[in-house]
Design a protein around this motif. Structure first.
Motif, short mmCIF file in Angstrom:
data_model
loop_
_atom_site.label_atom_id
_atom_site.label_comp_id
_atom_site.label_asym_id
_atom_site.label_seq_id
_atom_site.Cartn_x
_atom_site.Cartn_y
_atom_site.Cartn_z
N GLU A 268 -24.35 51.19 -76.76
CA GLU A 268 -23.63 52.94 -77.03
C GLU A 268 -24.13 53.88 -78.41
O GLU A 268 -23.91 53.94 -79.27
CB GLU A 268 -22.36 52.49 -77.17
N SER A 269 -24.75 55.39 -77.79
CA SER A 269 -25.78 55.29 -79.48
C SER A 269 -24.27 56.29 -80.21
O SER A 269 -25.21 56.39 -81.23
CB SER A 269 -26.47 56.84 -78.44
N ASP A 293 -21.01 61.61 -83.88
CA ASP A 293 -20.55 62.27 -82.94
C ASP A 293 -19.58 61.64 -81.94
O ASP A 293 -18.91 63.01 -80.78
CB ASP A 293 -21.48 63.04 -82.09
N VAL A 294 -18.13 61.80 -82.47
CA VAL A 294 -17.00 61.04 -81.98
C VAL A 294 -15.86 62.07 -83.04
O VAL A 294 -15.79 61.67 -84.09
CB VAL A 294 -16.30 60.02 -81.58
N LYS A 370 -16.87 58.41 -74.03
CA LYS A 370 -17.56 59.16 -72.46
C LYS A 370 -17.05 60.17 -72.40
O LYS A 370 -17.43 60.97 -71.26
CB LYS A 370 -17.40 57.88 -71.29
N LYS A 371 -16.32 60.40 -72.41
CA LYS A 371 -15.20 61.23 -72.11
C LYS A 371 -16.32 62.67 -72.11
O LYS A 371 -16.62 62.86 -73.18
CB LYS A 371 -13.58 62.12 -72.72
#
Ligand SMILES: Cc1ncc(COP(=O)(O)O)c(C=O)c1O
Length: 371
Positions: A268-269, A293-294, A370-371
């Motif tokens: 998962e990047s 980036d989350v 993943k949204k």
């Protein structure tokens, strides 16, 4: 985040009997049970001396007092840690010098230590954060070169093995001049209340540490130096002595849970799983993800909305706490610390996690990113 209740159920018989035995003996302070625990803890660590005390914060304070540090002396510490590491220094009117941490291990970056040393520097306080060892080989070499004392904050890493480049293995907390740990209930070796211990292989330091923890007395009612009152209750020692026998098994359970998470998040990047340096065998006090980036705070809320606890350790680094404004906290520039502070999130990690629970946690984290 933890499940001390289920853990207790599994050792209930032994623990209850030990507690009742202390109650029946009426030896609530000191005594054989406490001394036996200290001896067993020393043996487990391969340490010469263990001085039990009231909590991990006291352990740090007593250690700094034993080194006879004077007001204005500088101690080098990470800012990316629990406040207790640094609070004791401030309490003793020492000047904390905050240094940055390594991007991968989240522990004190040895490179930044050398740059922070001044003629006033007296000690280095590495923290083995989340259960991963700081780079002690490099830290000890710097300390030796500059004649500095090293106090390891091992509150989160009890049981962690450190492997030196020559293959020698030593427990964290026994590598520096003094090591400190905490038995706060959620710790890897948790009491059913507060507790702490100090480790040293130095006879004269052990003597000072012992005296300071007991009102500075060498002999009852003869007080040679200013100390404090910091004791581990005998009831807690009895409980901890039983749990110590299970510590390696508890650590193995944490590692198994960490392996499960690692595997589930592999590839998962947006997620970096905890780094494991070759010199440290991670004991996973925390399982902390680094997000890329989350929106971390939204993930935290999303998990909470789905009944999954998660924590931010720590939302504000020490140098930015109001407590340290007057000690120049805002003057420190710690880019890695600031960067991590905005991106870390810890997932439930304890000895009682089962795959079903972990699967749910993982699926919700993945659903969000993943949204
Ligand atoms: C890194 C660190 N240092 C020190 C402490 C202080 O320990 P205690 O809560 O037992 O005073 C803790 C734990 O709470 C900790 O996580």
């Amino acid at each position: 985040m933890v499940d001390t209740k289920t853990q207790y159920q599994k050792i209930k018989k032994e623990v209850d009997a030990a507690v009742i035995s202390v109650l029946e003996s009426s030896q609530f302070i000191g005594g054989k049970v406490l001394n036996d625990f200290a001896t067993n803890l020393a043996t487990y660590h391969g340490a010469k001396h263990v001085i039990p005390c009231a909590n991990g914060t006291d352990a740090l304070q007593i250690s700094m007092m034993a080194l006879d540090l004077k007001p204005g002396d500088e101690v080098i510490t990470p800012s990316f840690t629990y406040i207790a590491t640094v609070e004791a220094a401030a309490l003793l009117h020492l000047q904390p010098i905050f240094v940055d941490v390594d991007k991968e291990t989240f522990c004190m970056d040895p490179e930044s230590i050398e740059k922070a040393i001044t003629p006033k520097t007296k000690a280095i306080i590495p923290v083995h954060l989340y259960g991963h060892a700081a780079n002690m080989e490099k830290i000890m070499a710097i300390a030796k070169k500059h004649n500095l004392a090293v106090i390891e904050d091992n509150a989160q890493a009890i049981g962690c093995d450190y492997t030196f480049s020559d293959g020698k293995v030593q427990k964290t907390g026994t590598i520096g001049h003094i090591g400190c740990t905490s038995f706060y209930p959620s710790k890897n070796l948790g009491a059913y209340g507060d507790g702490g211990a100090i480790f040293t292989n130095d006879d004269s330091l052990a003597n000072r540490l012992r005296m300071i923890a007991a009102h500075g007395q060498s002999k009852r009612y003869y007080h040679d130096m200013v100390g404090c009152n910091s004791r581990l209750d005998t009831v807690q020692a009895a409980i901890l002595d039983i749990k110590l026998k299970h510590l390696d098994e508890y650590i193995a359970a944490r590692r198994k849970a960490a392996d499960f998470y690692d595997k589930a998040f592999a590839g998962e990047s947006k997620i970096t799983v905890p780094f494991r340096a070759s010199y440290s065998n991670h004991v996973f006090h925390q399982y902390t993800l680094l997000l890329n980036d989350v929106d971390r705070d939204e993930l935290h809320q999303f998990l909470a909305d789905n009944g999954i606890p998660s924590m931010i350790y720590y939302p504000v680094p020490c140098h930015k706490q109001k407590m340290f404004e007057s000690l120049g906290g805002n003057n420190f520039r710690l880019p890695v610390t600031d960067w991590l502070t905005e991106r870390v999130i810890s997932l439930p990690m304890h000895t009682e996690l089962d795959e079903e629970q972990q699967q749910l946690i993982v699926s919700k984290v993945l659903e969000f990113i993943k949204k």
